[in-house]
Design a protein around this motif. Structure first.
Motif, mmCIF file in Angstrom:
data_model
loop_
_atom_site.group_PDB
_atom_site.id
_atom_site.type_symbol
_atom_site.label_atom_id
_atom_site.label_comp_id
_atom_site.label_asym_id
_atom_site.label_seq_id
_atom_site.Cartn_x
_atom_site.Cartn_y
_atom_site.Cartn_z
ATOM 1 N N PRO A 142 0.812 -1.219 0.000
ATOM 2 C CA PRO A 142 0.000 0.000 0.000
ATOM 3 C C PRO A 142 0.849 1.275 0.000
ATOM 4 C CG PRO A 142 -0.791 -1.545 1.644
ATOM 5 C CD PRO A 142 0.509 -2.088 1.130
ATOM 6 N N GLY A 143 0.379 2.265 -0.727
ATOM 7 C CA GLY A 143 1.027 3.568 -0.745
ATOM 8 C C GLY A 143 2.172 3.706 -1.721
ATOM 9 N N THR A 144 2.512 2.629 -2.423
ATOM 10 C CA THR A 144 3.627 2.685 -3.364
ATOM 11 C C THR A 144 3.136 2.931 -4.786
ATOM 12 O OG1 THR A 144 3.591 0.291 -3.658
ATOM 13 C CG2 THR A 144 5.074 1.156 -1.973
ATOM 14 N N LEU A 145 4.019 3.481 -5.613
ATOM 15 C CA LEU A 145 3.714 3.700 -7.017
ATOM 16 C C LEU A 145 5.006 3.514 -7.803
ATOM 17 C CD1 LEU A 145 1.617 4.440 -9.136
ATOM 18 C CD2 LEU A 145 2.144 6.842 -8.712
ATOM 19 N N PHE A 146 4.992 2.572 -8.715
ATOM 20 C CA PHE A 146 6.193 2.196 -9.446
ATOM 21 C C PHE A 146 6.187 2.765 -10.860
ATOM 22 C CE2 PHE A 146 5.702 -0.658 -5.952
ATOM 23 C CZ PHE A 146 6.981 -0.682 -5.418
ATOM 24 N N LEU A 147 6.027 4.068 -10.918
ATOM 25 C CA LEU A 147 6.155 4.819 -12.163
ATOM 26 C C LEU A 147 7.321 5.783 -11.988
ATOM 27 C CD1 LEU A 147 2.403 5.790 -12.744
ATOM 28 C CD2 LEU A 147 3.670 3.909 -13.819
ATOM 29 N N ALA A 148 8.018 6.086 -13.041
ATOM 30 C CA ALA A 148 9.142 7.025 -12.957
ATOM 31 C C ALA A 148 8.659 8.364 -12.410
ATOM 32 C CB ALA A 148 9.780 7.194 -14.333
ATOM 33 N N GLY A 149 9.539 9.010 -11.642
ATOM 34 C CA GLY A 149 9.224 10.326 -11.091
ATOM 35 C C GLY A 149 9.531 10.452 -9.619
ATOM 36 N N GLY A 150 10.049 9.389 -9.000
ATOM 37 C CA GLY A 150 10.442 9.452 -7.595
ATOM 38 C C GLY A 150 11.923 9.166 -7.458
ATOM 39 N N VAL A 151 12.621 10.002 -6.672
ATOM 40 C CA VAL A 151 14.052 9.794 -6.441
ATOM 41 C C VAL A 151 14.348 9.922 -4.941
ATOM 42 C CG1 VAL A 151 14.771 10.576 -8.734
ATOM 43 C CG2 VAL A 151 14.628 12.224 -6.885
ATOM 44 N N PRO A 152 15.272 9.102 -4.438
ATOM 45 C CA PRO A 152 15.626 9.212 -3.020
ATOM 46 C C PRO A 152 16.651 10.320 -2.794
ATOM 47 C CG PRO A 152 16.869 7.437 -4.010
ATOM 48 C CD PRO A 152 15.960 7.984 -5.089
ATOM 49 N N VAL A 153 16.631 10.860 -1.588
ATOM 50 C CA VAL A 153 17.668 11.778 -1.131
ATOM 51 C C VAL A 153 18.525 10.953 -0.185
ATOM 52 C CG1 VAL A 153 18.189 13.889 0.142
ATOM 53 C CG2 VAL A 153 16.142 13.774 -1.319
ATOM 54 N N VAL A 154 19.800 10.809 -0.505
ATOM 55 C CA VAL A 154 20.702 9.966 0.283
ATOM 56 C C VAL A 154 21.701 10.848 1.021
ATOM 57 C CG1 VAL A 154 22.416 8.121 0.163
ATOM 58 C CG2 VAL A 154 20.417 8.074 -1.345
ATOM 59 N N TYR A 155 21.886 10.543 2.301
ATOM 60 C CA TYR A 155 22.870 11.244 3.118
ATOM 61 C C TYR A 155 23.638 10.212 3.916
ATOM 62 C CZ TYR A 155 24.927 14.221 6.690
ATOM 63 O OH TYR A 155 25.806 14.845 7.528
ATOM 64 N N ASP A 156 24.942 10.285 3.874
ATOM 65 C CA ASP A 156 25.800 9.373 4.622
ATOM 66 C C ASP A 156 25.469 7.906 4.302
ATOM 67 O OD1 ASP A 156 27.957 8.928 6.300
ATOM 68 O OD2 ASP A 156 26.740 8.947 8.134
ATOM 69 N N SER A 170 4.430 11.973 -18.946
ATOM 70 C CA SER A 170 5.281 10.784 -18.933
ATOM 71 C C SER A 170 6.127 10.784 -17.671
ATOM 72 C CB SER A 170 6.146 10.750 -20.196
ATOM 73 O OG SER A 170 7.499 10.863 -19.937
ATOM 74 N N GLY A 171 6.376 9.586 -17.159
ATOM 75 C CA GLY A 171 7.207 9.449 -15.968
ATOM 76 C C GLY A 171 8.631 9.935 -16.187
ATOM 77 N N ASP A 172 9.118 9.834 -17.416
ATOM 78 C CA ASP A 172 10.472 10.322 -17.707
ATOM 79 C C ASP A 172 10.576 11.823 -17.453
ATOM 80 O OD1 ASP A 172 11.176 7.750 -18.435
ATOM 81 O OD2 ASP A 172 10.928 8.104 -20.579
ATOM 82 N N ILE A 173 9.529 12.555 -17.807
ATOM 83 C CA ILE A 173 9.525 14.004 -17.567
ATOM 84 C C ILE A 173 9.418 14.273 -16.070
ATOM 85 C CG2 ILE A 173 8.303 16.171 -17.995
ATOM 86 C CD1 ILE A 173 7.375 14.933 -20.693
ATOM 87 N N ASP A 174 8.546 13.524 -15.370
ATOM 88 C CA ASP A 174 8.451 13.663 -13.910
ATOM 89 C C ASP A 174 9.811 13.436 -13.261
ATOM 90 O OD1 ASP A 174 5.700 14.212 -13.835
ATOM 91 O OD2 ASP A 174 5.139 12.118 -13.497
ATOM 92 N N GLU A 175 10.525 12.408 -13.717
ATOM 93 C CA GLU A 175 11.831 12.107 -13.129
ATOM 94 C C GLU A 175 12.849 13.206 -13.426
ATOM 95 O OE1 GLU A 175 15.187 8.660 -13.446
ATOM 96 O OE2 GLU A 175 13.132 8.040 -12.947
ATOM 97 N N GLU A 176 12.816 13.765 -14.620
ATOM 98 C CA GLU A 176 13.725 14.871 -14.955
ATOM 99 C C GLU A 176 13.495 16.051 -14.010
ATOM 100 O OE1 GLU A 176 14.884 17.709 -18.793
ATOM 101 O OE2 GLU A 176 13.463 16.063 -19.071
ATOM 102 N N ILE A 177 12.232 16.307 -13.696
ATOM 103 C CA ILE A 177 11.896 17.402 -12.776
ATOM 104 C C ILE A 177 12.351 17.063 -11.357
ATOM 105 C CG2 ILE A 177 9.966 18.683 -11.763
ATOM 106 C CD1 ILE A 177 8.532 18.251 -14.543
ATOM 107 N N ALA A 178 12.142 15.824 -10.931
ATOM 108 C CA ALA A 178 12.587 15.393 -9.592
ATOM 109 C C ALA A 178 14.101 15.499 -9.460
ATOM 110 C CB ALA A 178 12.112 13.965 -9.316
ATOM 111 N N LEU A 179 14.811 15.112 -10.509
ATOM 112 C CA LEU A 179 16.279 15.197 -10.483
ATOM 113 C C LEU A 179 16.758 16.638 -10.409
ATOM 114 C CD1 LEU A 179 17.159 12.347 -13.007
ATOM 115 C CD2 LEU A 179 17.604 12.373 -10.529
#
Length: 190
Positions: A142-156, A170-179
């Protein structure tokens, strides 16, 4: 996480918080007129030792605002109307901007993509194959969505937040914006 579930959690938390504050403040508010209320001492239930507490890294509000601004600037550059959401390590939404003209589905999509990215510590575009197939898959969580457009923020070396974008065609455009939002974190003064 859908908006209704989030609103319920926020409403319950707000009511509980008001009840606690009301109980503490209310004790002194109902003192007889002309009398001074006795101060209430805090009750310590348990003293937590240092070994029982862990620190957690989180984005500052300045960092979250920088992500939102950079992502919405990229969306404008690409002539896209999107929502950008940021969730913390626990999947709680900490910031969101629904751009002018973004569709009504875009907040839920952005939150779910951000949640998915922080949960697995990977871009949602990298996880789409794992969500496909017959029988139960990670897409059933529940609560997940496996389409492009989500990126993690990694620290340490560990994910501390997720950035999700929803609303582009398109998810590719969403991902470009997220990046673009993620890249804004590299330019912050530390």
């Amino acid at each position: 996480m859908n908006a209704i579930h989030l609103r319920k959690r926020l409403a319950v938390g707000a009511v509980a918080g008001l009840a606690v504050v009301g109980g503490v403040v209310g004790l002194s508010a109902y003192a007889a007129p002309g009398t001074e209320a006795e101060p209430i001492d805090a009750v310590t239930v348990a003293e937590v030792q240092e070994g029982g507490v862990r620190g957690a890294s989180a984005l500052t509000h300045e960092a979250a605002l920088a992500v939102l601004d950079a992502a919405q600037d990229k969306a404008a550059e690409l002539d896209q109307r999107v929502t950008v959401a940021i969730v913390d390590r626990s999947g709680n939404t900490v910031a969101m901007v629904q751009g002018d003209g973004a569709g009504p589905q875009s907040p839920d999509s952005a939150e779910a993509k951000a949640y998915t990215a922080v949960s697995w510590g990977r871009a949602t575009s990298d996880l789409t194959e794992a969500a496909e197939g017959e029988g139960a898959t990670i897409a059933d969580i529940p609560g997940t969505l496996f389409l492009a457009g989500g990126v993690p923020v990694v620290y340490d070396g560990a994910p501390i937040a997720g950035i999700g974008v929803g609303g582009a065609p398109s998810g590719d455009i969403d991902e470009e914006i997220a990046l673009a939002g993620l890249a804004a974190l590299e330019n912050l003064d530390g």
